[in-house]
Write a protein that holds these residues in place. Sequence first.
Motif, PDB file in Angstrom:
ATOM      1  N   ASN A 198       0.831  -1.205   0.000  1.00 15.28           N
ATOM      2  CA  ASN A 198       0.000   0.000   0.000  1.00 15.28           C
ATOM      3  C   ASN A 198       0.871   1.263   0.000  1.00 15.28           C
ATOM      4  N   GLU A 199       1.939   1.241   0.791  1.00 12.94           N
ATOM      5  CA  GLU A 199       2.867   2.383   0.836  1.00 12.94           C
ATOM      6  C   GLU A 199       3.552   2.567  -0.519  1.00 12.94           C
ATOM      7  N   ARG A 200       3.907   1.455  -1.136  1.00 14.22           N
ATOM      8  CA  ARG A 200       4.567   1.543  -2.438  1.00 14.22           C
ATOM      9  C   ARG A 200       3.611   2.137  -3.479  1.00 14.22           C
ATOM     10  N   LEU A 244       5.806   6.951  13.418  1.00 12.88           N
ATOM     11  CA  LEU A 244       6.141   7.462  12.071  1.00 12.88           C
ATOM     12  C   LEU A 244       4.859   7.723  11.282  1.00 12.88           C
ATOM     13  N   GLU A 245       3.904   6.810  11.439  1.00 11.96           N
ATOM     14  CA  GLU A 245       2.627   6.965  10.719  1.00 11.96           C
ATOM     15  C   GLU A 245       1.857   8.168  11.249  1.00 11.96           C
ATOM     16  N   GLU A 246       1.945   8.411  12.555  1.00 10.21           N
ATOM     17  CA  GLU A 246       1.287   9.606  13.117  1.00 10.21           C
ATOM     18  C   GLU A 246       1.860  10.855  12.454  1.00 10.21           C
ATOM     19  N   ASP A 254      -5.120   6.045   4.707  1.00 10.39           N
ATOM     20  CA  ASP A 254      -4.280   4.835   4.739  1.00 10.39           C
ATOM     21  C   ASP A 254      -3.240   4.943   5.844  1.00 10.39           C
ATOM     22  N   GLU A 255      -2.618   6.117   5.953  1.00 11.91           N
ATOM     23  CA  GLU A 255      -1.568   6.303   6.968  1.00 11.91           C
ATOM     24  C   GLU A 255      -2.162   6.167   8.375  1.00 11.91           C
ATOM     25  N   ALA A 256      -3.362   6.706   8.549  1.00 11.69           N
ATOM     26  CA  ALA A 256      -4.022   6.608   9.858  1.00 11.69           C
ATOM     27  C   ALA A 256      -4.307   5.143  10.185  1.00 11.69           C
ATOM     28  N   HIS A 257      -4.636   4.420   9.157  1.00 14.44           N
ATOM     29  CA  HIS A 257      -4.871   2.985   9.354  1.00 14.44           C
ATOM     30  C   HIS A 257      -3.572   2.259   9.736  1.00 14.44           C
ATOM     31  N   HIS A 258      -2.480   2.576   9.042  1.00  9.59           N
ATOM     32  CA  HIS A 258      -1.176   1.961   9.367  1.00  9.59           C
ATOM     33  C   HIS A 258      -0.774   2.311  10.800  1.00  9.59           C
ATOM     34  N   ARG A 259      -1.053   3.536  11.198  1.00  3.85           N
ATOM     35  CA  ARG A 259      -0.758   3.982  12.566  1.00  3.85           C
ATOM     36  C   ARG A 259      -1.441   3.048  13.582  1.00  3.85           C
TER      37      ARG A 259
HETATM   38 FE   LIG Z   1       1.858   4.524   6.225  1.00  5.33          FE
END
Ligand SMILES: [Fe+2]
Length: 334
Positions: free
Chosen positions: A189-191, A240-242, A291-296
């Motif tokens: 997902n990040e890629r 990092l995600e935050e 997406d980033e909030a989800h990874h967090r």
């Molecule tokens: Fe992320």
Amino acid sequence: MSHHATTKLSSLLLRQLGPRLLSPSPFSGAMMETSKISRAMARNCTSMASTNAEKEEKPVPSSVAESDKTAIVSYWGVAPPKLTKEDGSPWKWNCFRPWEAYKADTTIDVKKHHKPVNSVDKLAFWTVQALKYPTYLFFQKRHMCHAMLLETVAAVPGMVGGMLLHCKSLRRFEQSGGWIKALLEEAENERMHLMTFVEIARPKWYERAIVFAVQGVFFNAYFLAYLASPKLAHRITGYLEEEAVNSYTEFLNDLEKGNFENVPAPAIAIDYWCLPPDSTLKDVIKVIRADEAHHRDLNHYASVCSSSSTSEKHELLIPLDLTKNLSSTRKTNI
Ligand SMILES: [Fe+2]
Ligand SMILES: [Fe+2]
């Protein structure tokens, strides 16, 4: 070694390694060769199979033989099936398939913060804070460049964590509880975030050099951190995600103010996040931030799961659809 010999050696190394390490896409350049090798392998596999089971022989499709100019991306050098979108138009992405596209949950809380409570949390938090300030100082308001380079780092932890859990599963002869897939999906997902930004801005040579150096350091540092303490490693990623969420919020604010042109969304983003055709960069940043909030949340939760304290684990079990959430990182709402 004399000065002349040193200069000669370094220029030789640069000539040999430079194009490989810093060229825009060594893989795409090598695609033709790779496809030829793949086809040769496919032919070998086919002939090997024919000696064992005639019935299972799968000849190389005629489309492959037609032209050597067609680059083929698949494990066996066999052309993938022709895919179409819902409206019947051809699917043009090889890096993801229609069934991997999804709608991001933009209702996710983008202000959530895990307060550091124990020494591991504090170490993780201050590590990220120490990394954050020089990064902000370097990029300042260059949001696009910041986002692009951030994604090259953000895609590392999921791959390292997934790889190490994969090896652990093999060593211990036990299942992973869905975590391997969840972490690898996070990396993928990040890629895709990166692939999206690359459609809007191209990295300069010195940015490629920075990514090259940072990846070398960060990959190894995170690998060692994960070996030493998965709890710490996931907490670092959570923080990092935050910060990623915060930097995308700043990006959005500047887009709202008109400090940056709200360009049309790249086609790859429209297909990946199932966005309306008239979407813009603002819509793309919103789904990436979700997406980033989800990874967090996923990584903060993974940190707790890595804890040896069973009582703590039970406190944070995701209600009802735990398995579903962990098997699809994009839909988790912890
Ligand atoms: Fe992320
Ligand atoms: Fe990202």
